[in-house]
Design a protein around this motif. Structure first.
Motif, PDB file in Angstrom:
ATOM      1  N   PHE A   5      68.145  91.792 -26.276  1.00 44.33           N
ATOM      2  CA  PHE A   5      68.018  92.254 -24.873  1.00 44.33           C
ATOM      3  C   PHE A   5      68.866  92.392 -23.808  1.00 44.33           C
ATOM      4  CE2 PHE A   5      63.964  91.753 -26.987  1.00 44.33           C
ATOM      5  CZ  PHE A   5      63.183  92.715 -26.814  1.00 44.33           C
ATOM      6  N   ARG A   8      69.170  94.447 -20.476  1.00 50.12           N
ATOM      7  CA  ARG A   8      68.201  95.272 -20.181  1.00 50.12           C
ATOM      8  C   ARG A   8      67.380  94.316 -18.980  1.00 50.12           C
ATOM      9  NH1 ARG A   8      68.593 100.045 -21.705  1.00 50.12           N
ATOM     10  NH2 ARG A   8      68.496 100.392 -24.102  1.00 50.12           N
ATOM     11  N   ALA A  10      63.728  93.487 -17.391  1.00 47.94           N
ATOM     12  CA  ALA A  10      62.236  93.641 -17.566  1.00 47.94           C
ATOM     13  C   ALA A  10      61.553  93.168 -16.386  1.00 47.94           C
ATOM     14  CB  ALA A  10      62.117  92.585 -18.691  1.00 47.94           C
ATOM     15  N   ALA A  32      67.853  89.486 -21.648  1.00 48.98           N
ATOM     16  CA  ALA A  32      67.345  90.377 -20.459  1.00 48.98           C
ATOM     17  C   ALA A  32      67.388  89.496 -19.141  1.00 48.98           C
ATOM     18  CB  ALA A  32      65.689  90.782 -20.790  1.00 48.98           C
ATOM     19  N   ASP A  95      64.232  98.570 -17.228  1.00 48.29           N
ATOM     20  CA  ASP A  95      63.921  98.973 -18.802  1.00 48.29           C
ATOM     21  C   ASP A  95      62.788  98.780 -19.405  1.00 48.29           C
ATOM     22  OD1 ASP A  95      66.685  99.810 -19.194  1.00 48.29           O
ATOM     23  OD2 ASP A  95      67.211  97.790 -18.538  1.00 48.29           O
ATOM     24  N   ILE A  96      62.138  97.492 -19.021  1.00 45.71           N
ATOM     25  CA  ILE A  96      60.862  97.057 -19.550  1.00 45.71           C
ATOM     26  C   ILE A  96      59.849  96.677 -18.618  1.00 45.71           C
ATOM     27  CG2 ILE A  96      60.154  95.234 -21.156  1.00 45.71           C
ATOM     28  CD1 ILE A  96      62.997  95.168 -22.115  1.00 45.71           C
ATOM     29  N   HIS A 228      61.515  96.165 -27.284  1.00 48.90           N
ATOM     30  CA  HIS A 228      62.933  96.489 -27.904  1.00 48.90           C
ATOM     31  C   HIS A 228      63.087  97.646 -28.061  1.00 48.90           C
ATOM     32  CE1 HIS A 228      66.036  96.125 -30.687  1.00 48.90           C
ATOM     33  NE2 HIS A 228      66.513  94.985 -30.017  1.00 48.90           N
ATOM     34  N   ASP A 229      64.525  98.257 -28.065  1.00 47.66           N
ATOM     35  CA  ASP A 229      65.087  99.339 -28.125  1.00 47.66           C
ATOM     36  C   ASP A 229      64.515 100.315 -29.271  1.00 47.66           C
ATOM     37  OD1 ASP A 229      66.699  98.700 -26.108  1.00 47.66           O
ATOM     38  OD2 ASP A 229      68.633  99.317 -26.844  1.00 47.66           O
TER      39      ASP A 229
END
Length: 305
Positions: A5, A8, A10, A32, A95-96, A228-229
């Motif tokens: 991550f 990213r 989150a 992340a 992103d998350i 996840h991606d």
């Protein structure tokens, strides 16, 4: 494949303890940057303190990660918008989103105060909706997003004394279904996690020997897969005690009866055929597919005459 991550950002709600804390720690450990949100209240939603979120953020930083704390209530739309902006101001993106925040106000429906019903729905459903709404334009603009709703076996299958919780949890699945469809062209994947874990919210609900098998850490792999991606979309993953399953809302093959005056009697007589599992059962791509199936049967019946 390692679930990495790095890079990213989150946001994990309800991350001051229990399952949310494990989610936040796991995302941070895999690279992340994590905004740790928690109101810091009791299991029933009362009270609040910034210390719970801050403690987890400090734990992440002490381990070499990047984290921020936030103690907004997910039921406060303005505070949720500010929370998302906090992450964007610090790290430039989001992103998350893991919608994990929740409370319990258990009681049999006959004895339940409807204010307790509303409050549980506000936290679980409206809280998830406010958070998703706040991250949505950022995810649209960057053509990437991962949203994980937290549903429950209670929402999927029912549980005595939890009508409010079950209604709110299944509502999150309905929200997930539509957001996944609407987010597809923007690269936004939306999924739901149904965890079974021993946390403050499950104390007293199960025998101790059962709770011992249900560590929150055992649920985290499912969250990581959904965030996840490489995540799927419109998937309901169930997880607990090291076991993983998928739940599906399906449509049986059913029958065509037409709209004659005796349709109610025919349906009553053939209900077992309608509810039968097996060949022809499907997971519809959207709600419109139910109509397609039904109209298809009607057209086939007309052509057979």
């Amino acid at each position: 494949m390692t679930l990495d991550f790095t890079g990213r950002v989150a946001i994990v709600t309800g991350a001051g303890g229990g399952l949310g804390r494990q989610h936040a720690l796991a995302l941070a450990a895999r690279g992340a940057r994590v905004l740790v949100n928690d109101l810091g209240g009791a299991v029933d939603g009362s009270g609040g303190a910034a210390s719970a979120a801050q403690a987890v953020a400090d734990e992440i930083v002490a381990a070499g990660g990047q984290a921020l704390a936030n103690h907004a209530s997910v039921t406060d739309e303005g505070a949720v918008q500010a929370m998302v902006q906090q992450a964007v101001d610090a790290w430039g993106r989001v992103d998350i989103l893991v919608n994990n925040a929740g409370i319990l106000r258990d009681k049999s429906f006959a004895k339940m105060d409807m204010q307790d019903f509303r409050l549980v729905v506000d936290v679980h459903l409206m809280g998830a909706a406010y958070c998703a709404k706040a991250v949505w334009p950022h995810m649209q603009a960057q053509k990437f997003g991962r949203i994980v709703m937290t549903t429950s076996s209670t929402g999927l299958y029912g549980n005595f004394g939890q009508a409010n919780y079950g209604a709110a949890k299944l509502a999150q699945v309905g929200l997930m279904q539509t957001l996944a469809i609407e987010g597809e062209k923007y690269g936004i994947h939306v999924n739901a996690l149904a965890p079974t874990a021993a946390t403050r919210m499950t104390e007293g609900l199960m025998p101790q020997e059962v709770l011992a098998q249900l560590s929150p850490e055992a649920v985290v792999p499912a969250m990581l897969v959904l965030a996840h991606d490489s995540a799927p979309t419109r998937t309901i993953l169930c997880a607990g005690a090291g076991g993983f399953e998928a739940a599906h809302i399906t449509l049986t093959q059913g029958i065509h009866l037409g709209v004659g005056a005796d349709a109610p009697e025919q349906l009553a007589a053939r209900l077992a055929e309608v509810t039968a599992r097996g060949a022809g059962e499907r997971v519809p791509r959207s709600g419109a597919e139910q109509a397609e199936v039904e109209v298809g049967k009607a057209l086939a019946a007309r052509g057979a005459r």
